[in-house]
Design a protein around this motif. Sequence first.
Motif, PDB file in Angstrom:
ATOM      1  N   ALA A  58     -38.299  51.620 -46.108  1.00  0.00           N
ATOM      2  CA  ALA A  58     -38.073  49.646 -46.622  1.00  0.00           C
ATOM      3  C   ALA A  58     -38.044  48.478 -45.541  1.00  0.00           C
ATOM      4  CB  ALA A  58     -36.011  50.174 -47.234  1.00  0.00           C
ATOM      5  N   TYR A  59     -38.088  48.969 -44.651  1.00  0.00           N
ATOM      6  CA  TYR A  59     -38.286  48.260 -44.027  1.00  0.00           C
ATOM      7  C   TYR A  59     -39.967  48.232 -43.904  1.00  0.00           C
ATOM      8  CZ  TYR A  59     -34.847  46.396 -40.657  1.00  0.00           C
ATOM      9  OH  TYR A  59     -33.672  45.998 -40.360  1.00  0.00           O
ATOM     10  N   ASP A  60     -40.922  48.980 -43.580  1.00  0.00           N
ATOM     11  CA  ASP A  60     -42.132  48.514 -43.651  1.00  0.00           C
ATOM     12  C   ASP A  60     -42.261  47.859 -45.203  1.00  0.00           C
ATOM     13  OD1 ASP A  60     -42.249  49.694 -41.433  1.00  0.00           O
ATOM     14  OD2 ASP A  60     -42.472  51.873 -41.901  1.00  0.00           O
ATOM     15  N   THR A  61     -41.852  48.071 -46.382  1.00  0.00           N
ATOM     16  CA  THR A  61     -42.465  47.860 -47.654  1.00  0.00           C
ATOM     17  C   THR A  61     -41.976  46.259 -47.492  1.00  0.00           C
ATOM     18  OG1 THR A  61     -41.568  49.934 -48.331  1.00  0.00           O
ATOM     19  CG2 THR A  61     -41.804  47.981 -49.542  1.00  0.00           C
ATOM     20  N   ALA A  62     -40.405  45.903 -46.892  1.00  0.00           N
ATOM     21  CA  ALA A  62     -40.625  44.595 -46.785  1.00  0.00           C
ATOM     22  C   ALA A  62     -41.232  43.696 -46.229  1.00  0.00           C
ATOM     23  CB  ALA A  62     -39.061  44.109 -46.158  1.00  0.00           C
ATOM     24  N   ARG A  63     -41.970  44.274 -45.419  1.00  0.00           N
ATOM     25  CA  ARG A  63     -42.811  43.560 -44.218  1.00  0.00           C
ATOM     26  C   ARG A  63     -44.191  42.763 -44.697  1.00  0.00           C
ATOM     27  NH1 ARG A  63     -40.948  47.564 -39.958  1.00  0.00           N
ATOM     28  NH2 ARG A  63     -39.859  46.017 -38.652  1.00  0.00           N
ATOM     29  N   THR A  64     -44.385  44.837 -44.793  1.00  0.00           N
ATOM     30  CA  THR A  64     -46.082  44.301 -46.218  1.00  0.00           C
ATOM     31  C   THR A  64     -45.619  43.099 -47.297  1.00  0.00           C
ATOM     32  OG1 THR A  64     -46.422  46.444 -45.177  1.00  0.00           O
ATOM     33  CG2 THR A  64     -47.761  45.577 -46.839  1.00  0.00           C
ATOM     34  N   GLY A  65     -45.011  43.655 -47.305  1.00  0.00           N
ATOM     35  CA  GLY A  65     -45.194  43.236 -49.416  1.00  0.00           C
ATOM     36  C   GLY A  65     -45.104  40.974 -48.710  1.00  0.00           C
ATOM     37  N   LEU A  66     -43.859  41.137 -47.849  1.00  0.00           N
ATOM     38  CA  LEU A  66     -43.824  39.616 -47.606  1.00  0.00           C
ATOM     39  C   LEU A  66     -44.732  38.920 -46.323  1.00  0.00           C
ATOM     40  CD1 LEU A  66     -39.507  39.522 -46.525  1.00  0.00           C
ATOM     41  CD2 LEU A  66     -40.944  38.640 -48.849  1.00  0.00           C
ATOM     42  N   ARG A  67     -45.328  40.141 -45.767  1.00  0.00           N
ATOM     43  CA  ARG A  67     -46.845  39.362 -44.912  1.00  0.00           C
ATOM     44  C   ARG A  67     -48.116  39.130 -45.756  1.00  0.00           C
ATOM     45  NH1 ARG A  67     -47.498  43.618 -42.160  1.00  0.00           N
ATOM     46  NH2 ARG A  67     -48.510  43.887 -43.815  1.00  0.00           N
ATOM     47  N   GLU A  68     -48.224  40.279 -46.670  1.00  0.00           N
ATOM     48  CA  GLU A  68     -49.472  39.999 -48.114  1.00  0.00           C
ATOM     49  C   GLU A  68     -49.076  39.214 -48.796  1.00  0.00           C
ATOM     50  OE1 GLU A  68     -49.849  43.507 -49.634  1.00  0.00           O
ATOM     51  OE2 GLU A  68     -50.738  44.729 -47.677  1.00  0.00           O
ATOM     52  N   ASP A 114     -43.982  36.267 -41.452  1.00  0.00           N
ATOM     53  CA  ASP A 114     -43.533  37.075 -40.376  1.00  0.00           C
ATOM     54  C   ASP A 114     -42.187  38.163 -40.811  1.00  0.00           C
ATOM     55  OD1 ASP A 114     -42.457  38.537 -38.266  1.00  0.00           O
ATOM     56  OD2 ASP A 114     -43.426  36.954 -37.440  1.00  0.00           O
ATOM     57  N   PHE A 115     -41.479  38.577 -40.896  1.00  0.00           N
ATOM     58  CA  PHE A 115     -40.485  38.716 -41.029  1.00  0.00           C
ATOM     59  C   PHE A 115     -39.586  39.066 -40.272  1.00  0.00           C
ATOM     60  CE2 PHE A 115     -37.276  42.373 -42.678  1.00  0.00           C
ATOM     61  CZ  PHE A 115     -36.856  42.050 -43.866  1.00  0.00           C
ATOM     62  N   ASP A 116     -39.874  39.919 -39.098  1.00  0.00           N
ATOM     63  CA  ASP A 116     -39.094  40.237 -38.316  1.00  0.00           C
ATOM     64  C   ASP A 116     -38.922  38.838 -37.485  1.00  0.00           C
ATOM     65  OD1 ASP A 116     -38.789  42.906 -37.669  1.00  0.00           O
ATOM     66  OD2 ASP A 116     -41.217  42.855 -37.359  1.00  0.00           O
ATOM     67  N   ALA A 117     -39.636  37.747 -37.675  1.00  0.00           N
ATOM     68  CA  ALA A 117     -39.074  36.065 -37.006  1.00  0.00           C
ATOM     69  C   ALA A 117     -38.759  35.568 -38.268  1.00  0.00           C
ATOM     70  CB  ALA A 117     -40.665  35.467 -36.713  1.00  0.00           C
ATOM     71  N   VAL A 118     -38.481  35.809 -39.021  1.00  0.00           N
ATOM     72  CA  VAL A 118     -37.597  35.200 -39.896  1.00  0.00           C
ATOM     73  C   VAL A 118     -35.587  35.999 -39.544  1.00  0.00           C
ATOM     74  CG1 VAL A 118     -37.013  34.340 -42.566  1.00  0.00           C
ATOM     75  CG2 VAL A 118     -39.051  34.720 -41.858  1.00  0.00           C
ATOM     76  N   LEU A 119     -35.771  37.445 -39.609  1.00  0.00           N
ATOM     77  CA  LEU A 119     -34.463  38.190 -39.566  1.00  0.00           C
ATOM     78  C   LEU A 119     -34.098  37.012 -38.006  1.00  0.00           C
ATOM     79  CD1 LEU A 119     -34.991  41.871 -40.753  1.00  0.00           C
ATOM     80  CD2 LEU A 119     -33.735  40.119 -41.190  1.00  0.00           C
ATOM     81  N   GLY A 120     -34.674  37.139 -36.990  1.00  0.00           N
ATOM     82  CA  GLY A 120     -34.654  36.830 -35.428  1.00  0.00           C
ATOM     83  C   GLY A 120     -34.105  34.959 -35.792  1.00  0.00           C
ATOM     84  N   SER A 121     -34.404  34.566 -36.383  1.00  0.00           N
ATOM     85  CA  SER A 121     -34.244  33.138 -36.381  1.00  0.00           C
ATOM     86  C   SER A 121     -32.321  32.479 -36.450  1.00  0.00           C
ATOM     87  CB  SER A 121     -34.607  32.274 -37.820  1.00  0.00           C
ATOM     88  OG  SER A 121     -34.625  31.126 -38.519  1.00  0.00           O
ATOM     89  N   ASP A 122     -32.415  31.202 -36.130  1.00  0.00           N
ATOM     90  CA  ASP A 122     -30.952  31.023 -36.436  1.00  0.00           C
ATOM     91  C   ASP A 122     -30.267  31.042 -37.222  1.00  0.00           C
ATOM     92  OD1 ASP A 122     -30.668  31.954 -33.363  1.00  0.00           O
ATOM     93  OD2 ASP A 122     -31.199  30.138 -32.283  1.00  0.00           O
ATOM     94  N   ASP A 123     -31.370  29.618 -38.145  1.00  0.00           N
ATOM     95  CA  ASP A 123     -30.763  29.014 -38.950  1.00  0.00           C
ATOM     96  C   ASP A 123     -32.351  29.728 -40.276  1.00  0.00           C
ATOM     97  OD1 ASP A 123     -30.603  27.493 -41.161  1.00  0.00           O
ATOM     98  OD2 ASP A 123     -31.134  25.846 -40.080  1.00  0.00           O
ATOM     99  N   ILE A 124     -31.846  30.737 -40.754  1.00  0.00           N
ATOM    100  CA  ILE A 124     -33.274  31.534 -41.622  1.00  0.00           C
ATOM    101  C   ILE A 124     -32.628  31.128 -42.817  1.00  0.00           C
ATOM    102  CG2 ILE A 124     -30.940  33.341 -42.573  1.00  0.00           C
ATOM    103  CD1 ILE A 124     -32.891  35.899 -42.706  1.00  0.00           C
TER     104      ILE A 124
END
Length: 128
Positions: free
Chosen positions: A34-44, A49-59
């Motif tokens: 599921a993570y891979d699907t989300a990462r790929t879908g959002l990137r493409e 950058d899914f991981d950067a968005v998840l790590g954001s202090d103010d998403i």
Amino acid sequence: MEDMLLREIEKTGKVLEAILLKLGVTTREKGEEAYDTARTGLREGLGMDFDAVLGSDDIAGTLTAGYGFGDDNLERFARILFLLAAGAPDDDTRPASAAAALYQYLEGRSSCCFYDRYYILKELEKYL
């Protein structure tokens, strides 16, 4: 100009809906998939950058300012994160934390309470 903006918002919504459909059957066994699907879908689909968005202090700020999300798209993205939280490993609370932050942001902006958000927030507490 306004038409172009509306088309981009609609495109964002369609990408998020497609990812939601793919994640609709998320289970703990399919968490990494599921993570891979989300990462790929959002990137493409959005160049995100899914991981950067998840790590954001103010998403919410990151998504609205950086990707032009409106409340509808924030709601869809929060739903994606909620589904990912259900399949995430026990030590990864990022999707649950980010989903909770988005739902709380949306509750603060809304003039009325949405009961589904209340129950989703209660469910997310299990993953935090």
